[in-house]
Write a protein that holds these residues in place. Structure first.
Motif, mmCIF file in Angstrom:
data_model
loop_
_atom_site.group_PDB
_atom_site.id
_atom_site.type_symbol
_atom_site.label_atom_id
_atom_site.label_comp_id
_atom_site.label_asym_id
_atom_site.label_seq_id
_atom_site.Cartn_x
_atom_site.Cartn_y
_atom_site.Cartn_z
ATOM 1 N N MET A 80 2.883 -144.008 52.133
ATOM 2 C CA MET A 80 4.090 -144.448 51.410
ATOM 3 C C MET A 80 5.177 -143.393 51.540
ATOM 4 S SD MET A 80 4.344 -145.767 47.463
ATOM 5 C CE MET A 80 5.873 -146.431 46.832
ATOM 6 N N ASN A 81 6.410 -143.832 51.743
ATOM 7 C CA ASN A 81 7.536 -142.920 51.891
ATOM 8 C C ASN A 81 8.183 -142.639 50.533
ATOM 9 O OD1 ASN A 81 7.143 -142.942 54.646
ATOM 10 N ND2 ASN A 81 8.604 -144.604 54.991
ATOM 11 N N TYR A 82 8.626 -141.399 50.378
ATOM 12 C CA TYR A 82 9.346 -141.008 49.169
ATOM 13 C C TYR A 82 10.615 -140.277 49.570
ATOM 14 C CZ TYR A 82 5.525 -142.141 45.952
ATOM 15 O OH TYR A 82 4.578 -142.800 45.205
ATOM 16 N N LEU A 83 11.760 -140.964 49.467
ATOM 17 C CA LEU A 83 13.030 -140.296 49.737
ATOM 18 C C LEU A 83 13.479 -139.490 48.523
ATOM 19 C CD1 LEU A 83 14.935 -143.114 51.652
ATOM 20 C CD2 LEU A 83 13.564 -141.235 52.585
ATOM 21 N N LYS A 84 12.973 -139.889 47.356
ATOM 22 C CA LYS A 84 13.264 -139.160 46.117
ATOM 23 C C LYS A 84 12.029 -139.203 45.215
ATOM 24 C CE LYS A 84 18.281 -139.822 45.838
ATOM 25 N NZ LYS A 84 19.409 -140.290 44.978
ATOM 26 N N ILE A 85 11.889 -138.196 44.381
ATOM 27 C CA ILE A 85 10.831 -138.212 43.356
ATOM 28 C C ILE A 85 11.459 -137.891 42.002
ATOM 29 C CG2 ILE A 85 8.911 -137.621 44.878
ATOM 30 C CD1 ILE A 85 9.165 -134.703 43.931
ATOM 31 N N ASP A 86 10.955 -138.537 40.955
ATOM 32 C CA ASP A 86 11.459 -138.288 39.610
ATOM 33 C C ASP A 86 10.387 -137.571 38.785
ATOM 34 O OD1 ASP A 86 9.580 -140.215 38.916
ATOM 35 O OD2 ASP A 86 11.055 -141.796 38.555
ATOM 36 N N GLY A 87 10.624 -137.482 37.499
ATOM 37 C CA GLY A 87 9.717 -136.757 36.620
ATOM 38 C C GLY A 87 8.325 -137.363 36.553
ATOM 39 N N GLU A 88 8.240 -138.692 36.659
ATOM 40 C CA GLU A 88 6.939 -139.366 36.621
ATOM 41 C C GLU A 88 6.120 -139.036 37.868
ATOM 42 O OE1 GLU A 88 5.088 -143.845 35.820
ATOM 43 O OE2 GLU A 88 7.260 -143.535 35.939
ATOM 44 N N HIS A 89 6.790 -139.044 39.016
ATOM 45 C CA HIS A 89 6.109 -138.665 40.255
ATOM 46 C C HIS A 89 5.633 -137.205 40.178
ATOM 47 C CE1 HIS A 89 8.988 -141.829 42.042
ATOM 48 N NE2 HIS A 89 7.773 -142.379 42.016
ATOM 49 N N PHE A 90 6.523 -136.355 39.716
ATOM 50 C CA PHE A 90 6.211 -134.921 39.648
ATOM 51 C C PHE A 90 5.059 -134.675 38.687
ATOM 52 C CE2 PHE A 90 7.225 -130.471 38.333
ATOM 53 C CZ PHE A 90 7.082 -129.888 39.588
ATOM 54 N N TYR A 91 5.035 -135.427 37.589
ATOM 55 C CA TYR A 91 3.934 -135.313 36.627
ATOM 56 C C TYR A 91 2.603 -135.595 37.314
ATOM 57 C CZ TYR A 91 0.803 -136.554 32.767
ATOM 58 O OH TYR A 91 -0.278 -136.633 31.914
ATOM 59 N N ASN A 92 2.519 -136.703 38.036
ATOM 60 C CA ASN A 92 1.270 -137.056 38.718
ATOM 61 C C ASN A 92 0.908 -136.035 39.799
ATOM 62 O OD1 ASN A 92 0.487 -139.520 37.370
ATOM 63 N ND2 ASN A 92 2.240 -140.505 38.351
ATOM 64 N N ASN A 128 7.677 -137.989 27.416
ATOM 65 C CA ASN A 128 8.131 -139.378 27.584
ATOM 66 C C ASN A 128 9.507 -139.382 28.244
ATOM 67 O OD1 ASN A 128 8.284 -142.168 27.410
ATOM 68 N ND2 ASN A 128 9.064 -142.142 25.297
ATOM 69 N N THR A 129 9.516 -139.036 29.521
ATOM 70 C CA THR A 129 10.775 -139.005 30.264
ATOM 71 C C THR A 129 10.488 -139.121 31.748
ATOM 72 O OG1 THR A 129 12.758 -137.716 30.773
ATOM 73 C CG2 THR A 129 10.727 -136.482 30.395
ATOM 74 N N LYS A 130 11.454 -139.643 32.492
ATOM 75 C CA LYS A 130 11.343 -139.690 33.947
ATOM 76 C C LYS A 130 12.237 -138.633 34.603
ATOM 77 C CE LYS A 130 9.813 -144.453 34.677
ATOM 78 N NZ LYS A 130 10.015 -145.691 35.454
ATOM 79 N N SER A 131 12.829 -137.785 33.777
ATOM 80 C CA SER A 131 13.706 -136.735 34.299
ATOM 81 C C SER A 131 12.871 -135.597 34.866
ATOM 82 C CB SER A 131 14.622 -136.209 33.188
ATOM 83 O OG SER A 131 15.247 -135.007 33.595
ATOM 84 N N ILE A 132 13.036 -135.302 36.153
ATOM 85 C CA ILE A 132 12.268 -134.228 36.771
ATOM 86 C C ILE A 132 12.700 -132.869 36.224
ATOM 87 C CG2 ILE A 132 13.746 -133.772 38.782
ATOM 88 C CD1 ILE A 132 11.036 -133.795 40.425
ATOM 89 N N ASP A 133 13.935 -132.775 35.758
ATOM 90 C CA ASP A 133 14.416 -131.551 35.132
ATOM 91 C C ASP A 133 13.600 -131.245 33.887
ATOM 92 O OD1 ASP A 133 15.963 -129.452 34.023
ATOM 93 O OD2 ASP A 133 17.238 -130.896 32.969
ATOM 94 N N GLU A 134 13.449 -132.228 33.020
ATOM 95 C CA GLU A 134 12.738 -132.013 31.756
ATOM 96 C C GLU A 134 11.252 -131.757 31.975
ATOM 97 O OE1 GLU A 134 13.608 -134.791 28.588
ATOM 98 O OE2 GLU A 134 15.547 -135.269 29.485
ATOM 99 N N VAL A 135 10.639 -132.516 32.902
ATOM 100 C CA VAL A 135 9.213 -132.342 33.169
ATOM 101 C C VAL A 135 8.951 -130.958 33.764
ATOM 102 C CG1 VAL A 135 7.228 -133.165 34.475
ATOM 103 C CG2 VAL A 135 8.811 -134.819 33.466
#
Length: 543
Positions: free
Chosen positions: A1-13, A61-68
């Protein structure tokens, strides 16, 4: 799977999966430690550090990669254990900086965050050494920055491949790795984390923190041992004396008590003894010189009170004590009931359980600092692998904290003996730092694996004698190795030999050994104490 961007949820996993993978392989990382002594804890320290970090973001409880990433970095900072854990915390602190003010990041921004991780890590180390975890995070950052891929999966694949190739070259960068035929343990730990992050993206993994792993193996001995107290008064004081015959003084006191500690440094003698006649002890001490900072506690009364107080009442009393502000307070790291008692007898307010294979975290140290109500708080790490965590805790504390960089238990004890409550802060810092530099430390332990170092062939189970952390003696008998080690430590300027024997030594065997040492070194003072430390048969200092 391709990821051009990742958010906080992706980074969490990504980071949770990475943490789980490192936990599974921490013993493999531990096995890569160069020295065969039972303190190969790089994998454990990194795993526990990162486990604390991911637990910090568990319920976010956020999808912000900054906060995570910011919360993850704080967790790593507080949970950092050992030098490898502190460096790892700085890596993710830098990564968080690269993701600042972003809800999601593209491949270029992710690459910049890895480069920031390397920058922060190098800044945290006073004298960076190549061939270590620093080299691997630098390789990761440079590889990412120079990679044109817009797909983060492909970028991270190439980063991991490059880091693995660099890791395999670390034996050529550090002779110690080449002799031991291993790659760097910290670098391997970081590579496992990076691969774990990649795996989560490749498989679009939704993961969770494994709860049954990476629990700190630090036990708190809260049991009060009820026994008859033979000598009821804890008596301690300083003697201001020149050219005093300390050995004769100790022999004179022995018949009047137990738990005796008599340590001299230049013209100051520190005395601690449990006795039934404090007045008699003080009168004998007066013959040597002027007395200072006399402290006498009725231990029987303290023991009775302790047994009759409920937990809630004890907590209230502790809070009252904390509200009485002092000029100086002390935090020390130690492992072994006997060693803990020695530090407490020398005035340490908080003893943190830790040492080899059990490095306390930054948060553990910070909690002890926060308990104390003092103008100035000294930390004695007593282990080179704890100094960075202690320094990190001192920076986070909102109090004036001084880290005395003691690398061994004897250094910490000597630093305390020269401390003067009547001197100012700078003078005490100077004296304590000078004192630890005058202590030569040896240790006797066993080999946990077959290896070869400095041309010496070592087999698992061999008894090892280490001087200043370097293997100098190899044998089959604990006492023979210790004797040969001491012989190398003693020189024409030596005056005092002190032995702290561990939980695996029998007191009668130690007493026989000490008598042999007294005959061999008749012109030196020889002291010995039951340290009850694990892993190390003897910890020895020569001053």
């Amino acid at each position: 799977m391709n990821y051009l961007k990742i958010d906080g949820e992706h980074f969490y996993n990504m980071v949770v999966n990475a943490s789980n993978r490192l936990e599974e392989q921490k013993e493999f990382v531990n096995s890569l430690n160069v020295f065969p002594v039972p303190d190969g804890d790089t994998g454990t320290n990194m795993s526990m550090t990162f486990k604390t970090a991911v637990c910090e973001i568990e319920n976010i409880n956020t999808k912000s990669i900054d906060e995570v990433s910011k919360k993850l970095a704080r967790g790593a900072l507080m949970g950092a254990r050992g030098n490898s854990g502190v460096i790892l915390s700085q890596i993710f602190r830098g990564i968080s900086k690269g993701m600042e003010n972003k809800k999601e990041v593209n491949s270029r921004e992710f690459a910049i965050s890895l480069k920031e991780g390397a920058n922060f890590a190098y800044k945290a180390v006073m004298r960076p050494t190549e061939g270590t975890i620093l080299t691997i995070i630098k390789a990761a950052g440079e590889s990412a920055i120079n990679n044109p891929n817009s797909d983060i999966v492909k970028l991270l694949e190439e980063v991991c491949n490059h880091c693995e190739a660099v890791l395999n070259k670390t034996p050529d960068m550090l002779p110690a790795l080449k002799k031991a035929k291993v790659v760097d343990a910290g670098g391997m730990g970081l590579l496992i984390l990076l691969k774990g992050m990649l795996e989560a993206l490749q498989g679009n993994v939704i993961t969770e923190i494994k709860k049954d792993i990476a629990k700190p193996n630090i036990s708190e001995n809260k049991q009060i041992i009820q026994s008859d107290i033979k000598f009821g008064y804890c008596t301690e004081f300083f003697i201001l004396a020149n050219n005093a015959d300390i050995e004769s003084f100790k022999k004179e006191l022995e018949q009047y008590g137990d738990s005796m500690v008599v340590v001299a440094f230049e013209d100051i003698v520190k005395v601690h003894i449990h006795t039934n006649d404090p007045g008699l002890i003080l009168s004998k001490a007066l013959k040597l010189g002027e007395l200072s900072k006399i402290k006498i506690d009725n231990m029987r009364e303290q023991h009775r009170n302790l047994l009759n107080i409920e937990d809630e009442t004890k907590q209230q009393e502790e809070e009252v004590v904390e509200n009485v502000r002092k000029k100086y307070a002390f935090v020390s790291v130690s492992r072994g009931k006997g060693l803990d008692d020695i530090f407490k007898d020398l005035g340490v307010d908080c003893v943190i359980e830790g040492g080899q294979t059990m490095n306390p975290s930054t948060q553990d140290i910070l909690k002890s600092i926060e308990k104390l109500n003092a103008d100035n708080i000294f930390i004695l790490p007593n282990n080179k692998n704890i100094i960075m965590s202690a320094s990190q805790a001192s920076e986070l504390a909102d109090k004036n904290v001084v880290v005395i960089p003691s690398k061994t238990i004897p250094q910490g004890i000597t630093a305390l003996t020269v401390f003067d409550f009547n001197s100012d802060l700078d003078e005490n810092i100077k004296n304590m730092n000078e004192a630890i530099g005058m202590v030569s430390t040896g240790a006797v332990t066993y080999a946990v694996k077959d290896t070869e170092t400095d041309g010496k062939v070592i087999k698992q189970g061999d008894i090892l004698g280490l001087i200043e952390g370097k293997i100098q003696e190899i044998g089959k008998d604990v006492f023979n190795v210790c004797s040969d080690m001491i012989e190398k430590m003693v020189n024409e300027h030596s005056e005092l030999i002190t032995l702290y024997y561990g939980e695996d030594c029998k007191s009668e065997d130690v007493e026989k050994f000490v008598k042999e040492l007294e005959e061999k070194y008749s012109d030196l003072d020889i002291q010995y104490y039951e340290g009850k430390q694990p892993l190390y048969y003897f910890i020895v200092s020569v001053e």
